[in-house]
Design a protein around this motif. Sequence first.
Motif, PDB file in Angstrom:
ATOM      1  N   ASP A 177       0.829  -1.206   0.000  1.00 33.62           N
ATOM      2  CA  ASP A 177       0.000   0.000   0.000  1.00 33.62           C
ATOM      3  C   ASP A 177       0.864   1.258   0.000  1.00 33.62           C
ATOM      4  OD1 ASP A 177      -2.349  -1.452   0.061  1.00 33.62           O
ATOM      5  OD2 ASP A 177      -2.450  -1.468   2.266  1.00 33.62           O
ATOM      6  N   ASP A 180      -0.146   6.608   3.320  1.00 33.20           N
ATOM      7  CA  ASP A 180      -1.377   7.398   3.453  1.00 33.20           C
ATOM      8  C   ASP A 180      -1.130   8.890   3.235  1.00 33.20           C
ATOM      9  OD1 ASP A 180      -2.782   5.098   4.030  1.00 33.20           O
ATOM     10  OD2 ASP A 180      -2.583   5.322   6.212  1.00 33.20           O
ATOM     11  N   ASP A 183      -2.305  10.667   0.033  1.00 35.56           N
ATOM     12  CA  ASP A 183      -3.711  11.042  -0.128  1.00 35.56           C
ATOM     13  C   ASP A 183      -4.030  12.380   0.535  1.00 35.56           C
ATOM     14  OD1 ASP A 183      -4.405   8.714  -1.559  1.00 35.56           O
ATOM     15  OD2 ASP A 183      -4.556   7.577   0.309  1.00 35.56           O
TER      16      ASP A 183
END
Length: 269
Positions: A177, A180, A183
């Motif tokens: 992933d 974060d 984003d």
Amino acid sequence: MKKIYVLSDSTGETAERVVRAALSQFGGSDVRIVRLAKVTNQQELHQAITVVTSDQGLLVYTLVDADLAHAAQTIAEEAGLMAFDLLSPLLNSLSVFLGSVAQATPGLLHQIDTDYFRRMEAVNFTVKHDDGQETRNLHRADLVLVGVSRSSKTPLSMYLANKGYKVANVPLVKGIDPPDELDRLDPAKVVGLMISPKRLVEIRTSRLINMGQSMKNRYADHEQVEDEIAFCRQYFRRHPGWLIIDVTSKSVEESASEILRRLTGQTIA
């Protein structure tokens, strides 16, 4: 205590360093250096020299405007001051030697120093934020480059850093992933890098050869590369506000110019 007044149309930092270098030849002389900075017109010049006169100090001045420098010498002589023009003799000699006239723009050296340190700060930031390092600081970057391995993220980051931009780059790896923090960034400063699978296989194959590794490594496998590019496209579609550029047939310089032109309207000279 004797005082030396350094009068300048800029910050006076350079002139003060020269004076201190000269003072070092006089051991521990009890002398105080006072800066009179940003003197750019006749009124300010008169006010500054009045201060020097009240202490009967030594006046050392750097004024790039020839008329202002001449006025400083005249006013100092009339006030009975010792005065030394640190800049005009050198400017005159350089003008003759180079066959051109000085710009007479105050503060150019300070501006050059400022630009230099800004670039060095950008380079240091970029090195520390290469290849997904320190993602918690992505918000501090001027630009963030995102792409698969060997899509020119690092060379492009360093090229832009040398132009004064703080750049971070983040690798996209299928099965892992993305951080974060991506984003939460302002989309206007994120750039996605695309590259054709064929070209990426060529680059990775060359990389493996240079490192003496087996050509059976999945890193340069065409199917693996196709999957990575597909994952990259899919991820980019989730961020429609990002600028996406294709680096397949572009040099680092061309990619950098396109990024700056499309994001900031600037071009690289």
